[in-house]
Design a protein around this motif. Structure first.
Motif, short mmCIF file in Angstrom:
data_model
loop_
_atom_site.label_atom_id
_atom_site.label_comp_id
_atom_site.label_asym_id
_atom_site.label_seq_id
_atom_site.Cartn_x
_atom_site.Cartn_y
_atom_site.Cartn_z
N VAL A 115 31.50 58.76 19.99
CA VAL A 115 31.08 59.88 19.29
C VAL A 115 31.23 59.86 17.81
O VAL A 115 30.69 60.36 17.09
CB VAL A 115 31.85 60.97 20.09
N LEU A 116 32.59 59.25 17.59
CA LEU A 116 33.04 59.80 16.14
C LEU A 116 32.70 58.53 15.28
O LEU A 116 32.51 58.93 13.97
CB LEU A 116 34.71 59.60 16.14
N ASP A 117 32.20 57.47 15.66
CA ASP A 117 31.61 56.40 14.69
C ASP A 117 30.51 55.87 15.13
O ASP A 117 30.04 55.19 14.49
CB ASP A 117 32.60 55.03 14.95
N GLY A 118 29.74 56.67 16.28
CA GLY A 118 28.40 56.11 16.61
C GLY A 118 27.44 56.87 16.05
O GLY A 118 27.37 57.72 15.22
N PHE A 153 40.64 62.39 22.80
CA PHE A 153 39.78 62.67 21.52
C PHE A 153 40.22 63.03 20.51
O PHE A 153 39.90 62.92 19.44
CB PHE A 153 38.45 63.66 22.20
N LEU A 154 41.07 64.31 20.46
CA LEU A 154 41.45 64.91 19.58
C LEU A 154 42.62 64.10 18.56
O LEU A 154 42.57 64.25 17.21
CB LEU A 154 42.71 66.03 19.95
N ALA A 155 43.14 63.07 19.25
CA ALA A 155 44.07 61.84 18.69
C ALA A 155 43.13 61.04 17.82
O ALA A 155 43.35 60.82 16.43
CB ALA A 155 44.86 61.11 19.52
N ALA A 203 38.25 57.38 28.21
CA ALA A 203 38.25 58.17 27.02
C ALA A 203 38.15 57.78 25.63
O ALA A 203 37.51 58.23 24.79
CB ALA A 203 39.18 59.27 27.36
N ALA A 204 38.98 56.93 25.13
CA ALA A 204 39.22 56.25 24.08
C ALA A 204 37.86 55.74 23.54
O ALA A 204 37.36 55.81 22.42
CB ALA A 204 40.16 55.08 23.92
N ARG A 243 40.67 60.20 12.09
CA ARG A 243 39.77 59.96 11.13
C ARG A 243 39.23 61.37 10.45
O ARG A 243 38.65 61.28 9.39
CB ARG A 243 38.31 59.86 11.85
N GLY A 244 40.54 62.21 10.40
CA GLY A 244 40.34 63.42 9.44
C GLY A 244 39.24 64.14 9.85
O GLY A 244 38.80 65.07 8.95
#
Length: 288
Positions: free
Chosen positions: A112-115, A22-24, A105-106, A29-30
């Motif tokens: 989470v990040l794009d949804g 998740f951190l990667a 996990a990916a 995505r900054g």
């Protein structure tokens, strides 16, 4: 800012691996992240309380299983104003499966990040929030046996369930909802937001997590042979078709045992909790 709450108590290696994924993805995505580790049972609740006391609308990502999600849900200052992401890292991951959240996990991180965070129901049981399923009866006895056993993983739940099939004698209880009050001698009595327990056992295949209703399921005590037949229906996802099973939808139910007993919420055990259940709305969870 994503506040990441990581279960560091159980399945530590998997949680740490998924955290790195998740951190990667967030770094690509900054996105800014703060990582918080649970240190003991109840740690997820304490962390969520602290985070949402400072920012009720915080973005919280749970790296853990159903138990960690349960703790975080109960620590939120206001479930209607924050958003929750889940990177499944537990043993059963029952709620993740029901919500369609990937175990990878990916993929879960991309969700989470794009949804989009979508409104999702939860249960309020005597002042304690429950994300998936809460109840009393044989499922509680199974969990108690699981805690005592030495076997780990999903198989421990199935083995404990098989043992209970021949040992559990049932609960005398009453079920009150929408003006009806019915006595039962129950093998199990559950209020469901989700559909499965124990790492994949379909306790209520009809349940929907965003319909504004809870599903209540009771199964009456039977002969030992009939219990085995009911168990077969349960494992096939057809327990609601069994004659001794009763199922209805409602917005509130109160289940009162004749003798105070232990209940389970999301697999967590509570002694003597008032099983007066209402449906909670407004919580937003990242899911397909």
């Amino acid at each position: 800012m994503y506040h990441i709450i990581v279960n560091s108590v159980s399945r530590k290696k998997r949680a740490q691996k998924n955290l790195k994924v998740f951190l990667a993805a967030a770094e690509e995505r900054g996105r800014e992240c703060a990582v918080h580790y649970t240190r003991c049972a109840g740690g997820g609740k304490e962390l969520a309380e602290k985070i949402t006391a400072e920012n009720p609308a915080a973005e919280i990502v749970v790296v853990g299983g159903d138990g960690t999600l349960h703790e975080v849900l109960n620590g939120l200052a206001d479930p209607a104003v924050c958003r929750i992401g889940l990177i499944p890292s537990g043993t059963g991951n029952d709620f993740a499966a029901v919500a369609g959240i990937p175990l990878d996990a990916a993929e879960a991180s991309r969700l989470v990040l794009d949804g989009e965070a979508k409104e999702t129901d939860y249960l309020d049981v005597g002042g304690v929030r429950c994300m998936n399923v809460g109840g009393m009866g044989m499922d509680v006895e199974v969990l108690v046996r699981c805690r005592r056993g030495l076997i780990k993983g999903k198989i421990k739940y199935l083995l404990s369930l098989l043992q209970c099939l021949f040992a559990f004698k049932g609960y005398a209880l009453t079920v009150e909802s929408e003006g009806r009050k019915e006595p039962h001698s129950a093998l199990i009595a559950v209020a469901c937001n989700g559909r499965r327990i124990g790492g994949g056992i379909p306790i209520c295949p009809a349940s929907v997590i965003d319909d504004g209703k809870m599903d209540v399921v009771t199964v009456e005590c039977l002969s030992k042979w009939q219990i085995v037949k009911a168990f077969g229906k349960l494992m096939k996802g057809k327990v609601l078709e069994y004659p001794a099973a009763k199922h209805f939808l409602c917005e509130r139910v109160k289940i009162t045992p004749a003798i105070p007993c232990t209940v389970q919420l999301d697999g967590e055990l509570y002694n003597g909790l008032d099983f007066d259940v209402t449906i909670g709305r407004g919580l937003k969870i990242y899911r397909p």
